[in-house]
Motif scaffolding. Structure first.
Motif, PDB file in Angstrom:
ATOM      1  N   ASP A  29       5.681  -1.369  -6.213  1.00 15.39           N
ATOM      2  CA  ASP A  29       5.681  -2.593  -7.019  1.00 15.39           C
ATOM      3  C   ASP A  29       7.093  -3.145  -7.176  1.00 15.39           C
ATOM      4  OD1 ASP A  29       2.958  -2.391  -7.324  1.00 15.39           O
ATOM      5  OD2 ASP A  29       3.046  -1.501  -9.333  1.00 15.39           O
TER       6      ASP A  29
ATOM      7  N   ARG B 237      -4.483  -4.963  -5.603  1.00 12.66           N
ATOM      8  CA  ARG B 237      -4.184  -3.612  -5.130  1.00 12.66           C
ATOM      9  C   ARG B 237      -5.504  -2.916  -4.793  1.00 12.66           C
ATOM     10  NH1 ARG B 237      -0.098  -0.254  -5.223  1.00 12.66           N
ATOM     11  NH2 ARG B 237       1.149  -1.471  -6.701  1.00 12.66           N
ATOM     12  N   ASP B 238      -5.590  -2.370  -3.589  1.00 14.87           N
ATOM     13  CA  ASP B 238      -6.787  -1.673  -3.109  1.00 14.87           C
ATOM     14  C   ASP B 238      -8.009  -2.591  -3.046  1.00 14.87           C
ATOM     15  OD1 ASP B 238      -5.326   0.748  -3.020  1.00 14.87           O
ATOM     16  OD2 ASP B 238      -5.719   1.083  -5.154  1.00 14.87           O
TER      17      ASP B 238
ATOM     18  N   ASP C 204       3.349   4.495  -7.073  1.00 12.01           N
ATOM     19  CA  ASP C 204       2.965   3.083  -7.010  1.00 12.01           C
ATOM     20  C   ASP C 204       4.050   2.189  -7.606  1.00 12.01           C
ATOM     21  OD1 ASP C 204       0.575   3.584  -5.745  1.00 12.01           O
ATOM     22  OD2 ASP C 204      -0.670   3.355  -7.545  1.00 12.01           O
ATOM     23  N   TYR C 205       4.723   2.692  -8.625  1.00  4.45           N
ATOM     24  CA  TYR C 205       5.749   1.889  -9.297  1.00  4.45           C
ATOM     25  C   TYR C 205       6.843   1.463  -8.324  1.00  4.45           C
ATOM     26  CZ  TYR C 205       9.281   5.581  -9.280  1.00  4.45           C
ATOM     27  OH  TYR C 205      10.214   6.502  -8.890  1.00  4.45           O
TER      28      TYR C 205
ATOM     29  N   THR D  45       6.963  -1.605 -14.392  1.00  2.06           N
ATOM     30  CA  THR D  45       5.659  -1.009 -14.689  1.00  2.06           C
ATOM     31  C   THR D  45       5.411  -0.968 -16.187  1.00  2.06           C
ATOM     32  OG1 THR D  45       5.691   0.348 -12.685  1.00  2.06           O
ATOM     33  CG2 THR D  45       4.267   1.089 -14.465  1.00  2.06           C
TER      34      THR D  45
ATOM     35  N   PRO E  45      -0.146   8.639  -6.322  1.00  5.87           N
ATOM     36  CA  PRO E  45      -0.278   7.403  -7.114  1.00  5.87           C
ATOM     37  C   PRO E  45       0.893   7.179  -8.059  1.00  5.87           C
ATOM     38  CG  PRO E  45      -2.337   8.648  -7.126  1.00  5.87           C
ATOM     39  CD  PRO E  45      -1.298   9.539  -6.516  1.00  5.87           C
TER      40      PRO E  45
ATOM     41  N   ASN F  21       0.840  -1.195   0.000  1.00  4.18           N
ATOM     42  CA  ASN F  21       0.000   0.000   0.000  1.00  4.18           C
ATOM     43  C   ASN F  21       0.878   1.250   0.000  1.00  4.18           C
ATOM     44  OD1 ASN F  21      -2.225   1.671   0.194  1.00  4.18           O
ATOM     45  ND2 ASN F  21      -2.435   1.433   2.409  1.00  4.18           N
ATOM     46  N   ASN F  22       0.688   2.085  -0.987  1.00  7.10           N
ATOM     47  CA  ASN F  22       1.482   3.300  -1.129  1.00  7.10           C
ATOM     48  C   ASN F  22       0.895   4.404  -0.255  1.00  7.10           C
ATOM     49  OD1 ASN F  22       2.890   5.552  -2.018  1.00  7.10           O
ATOM     50  ND2 ASN F  22       1.816   5.665  -3.980  1.00  7.10           N
TER      51      ASN F  22
ATOM     52  N   SER G 217       2.721  -1.864   3.823  1.00 12.13           N
ATOM     53  CA  SER G 217       2.606  -0.503   3.310  1.00 12.13           C
ATOM     54  C   SER G 217       3.984   0.112   3.188  1.00 12.13           C
ATOM     55  CB  SER G 217       1.732   0.349   4.234  1.00 12.13           C
ATOM     56  OG  SER G 217       2.290   0.409   5.534  1.00 12.13           O
TER      57      SER G 217
END
Length: 359
Positions: free
Chosen positions: A65, A93-94, A61-62, A198, A58, A52-53, A115
């Motif tokens: 990952d 994710r989410d 996010d990479y 990504t 957003p 969790n970022n 996280s």
């Protein structure tokens, strides 16, 4: 007199028994206190969910990952443990599903979730281990590191998780293989590596091209980043096989990257797997299967290695064993179209047409 003597002997006996009991309790009760923490039993499979970022951006996010990928790679090298591929966990994710429901869908015994908070040159990761059947939180830890200590961070997390999973079914290896970069690492290399993943996930001509550029940047910055060399091999191969670039040129570039991975760390499965696949793609089956056999020795749980082993069994005419290995591959990536497609192909070659269609 006899009654009094018997009473004394009885008292001495009871007193001695009491002392023995107290000594027993003092030694063993204090050594084995009741542990209220739930224990993991016979964990043979595990999935690492997307981190969790917590940065609120957003666009970061990479990076989460990228850390997930590194952790999955490290955990896959624990003997006796099947780790789900990252491609099959992306959908969570989410997710609002319970851990138990996710574990059931993925067919695993336990989950790792956590996280990530990244601020400047500092990162903080909170990680927890969850029982896939009961949804109980079995263990949790918080790690704070400088971004230059990412490899040490991932190694520490993998070791801690492995320690929690120690059992007769999933023993921890005495030595965790290295990524090829020990100690401090230039954070720019990790950024480039994570961005490349990504773009690879996009599976488009533009995405593969950018992934190659980013993987190349990662190894330019950190020439001993063996995992990046391995991923670069795959990216070049995909580019050629998908028709995004001249196949012969792409395969030769893949070969160069694979050989560089072995040069960086001959004890890493990454290079042997990479060159094994290049040799298979160019028709050098015997040497390709030899390289993949070495990769299998070093890491029997990696999806690319298992896939290569299945293909080598197929080339040798051992179709039943090949299909069994492909089914094992599907359990690692249950939502991977590539894995399911490969299983269907092997079943088709074995003339098991109905099973091929069902796969």
């Amino acid at each position: 007199g006899k009654i009094r003597a018997a009473t004394v002997r009885r008292g001495l006996f009871l007193g001695a028994a009491a002392i023995v009991t107290l000594v027993f309790l003092a030694v063993f009760w204090t050594r084995t206190p009741r542990d209220e923490t739930p224990q993991v039993e016979a964990v043979e499979s595990l999935a690492v969910l997307p981190l969790n970022n917590l940065t609120g951006d957003p666009e970061q996010d990479y990076y989460a990952d990228g850390l997930q990928d590194l952790l999955i790679t490290e955990l896959s090298q624990l003997s006796g443990l099947r780790v789900t591929s990252r491609q099959s966990t992306k959908r969570y994710r989410d997710s609002h599903l319970s851990a138990a429901d996710i574990a059931k869908e993925l067919g695993v015994d336990a989950l790792v979730e956590g996280s990530l908070l990244r601020a400047g040159s500092k990162i903080e990761v909170t990680i927890q281990l969850i029982d896939g059947g009961s949804d109980e939180h079995l263990w949790a830890e918080r790690y704070a590191r400088d971004t230059s200590q990412v490899f040490d961070l991932v190694s520490d997390m993998a070791r801690a998780i492995g320690t929690e999973l120690v059992s007769t079914m999933a023993p921890l290896r005495s030595r965790m293989p290295e990524h090829g970069v020990a100690g401090p690492v230039d954070p720019r290399a990790i950024d480039a590596y994570a961005l490349a993943l990504t773009h690879m996930d996009r599976s488009t001509s533009d995405g593969i091209r950018i992934a190659i550029e980013q993987f190349q940047e990662a190894v330019d910055i950190e020439p001993e980043f063996v995992l990046a060399w391995g991923r670069l091999t795959v990216a070049y191969a995909v580019q050629g096989m998908q028709g995004f670039a001249p196949p012969r040129e792409s395969i030769e570039q893949a070969r160069s990257a694979a050989l560089r991975a072995i040069e960086v760390d001959s004890e890493s499965y990454v290079g042997h797997s990479s060159i094994g696949w290049v040799r298979l793609w160019t028709g050098d089956l015997d040497r390709g299967c030899e390289s993949l056999k070495e990769a299998l020795r070093l890491n029997p749980s990696d999806p690319y290695v298992i896939h290569g082993d299945a293909d080598c069994l197929m080339f040798a005419g051992h179709m039943d064993e090949s299909i069994a290995r492909m089914r094992e591959l599907v359990t690692i990536g249950p939502f991977s179209g590539m894995h399911r497609g490969a299983l269907a192909y092997h079943l088709f070659l074995a003339r098991r047409y109905e099973e091929s269609i069902a796969a």
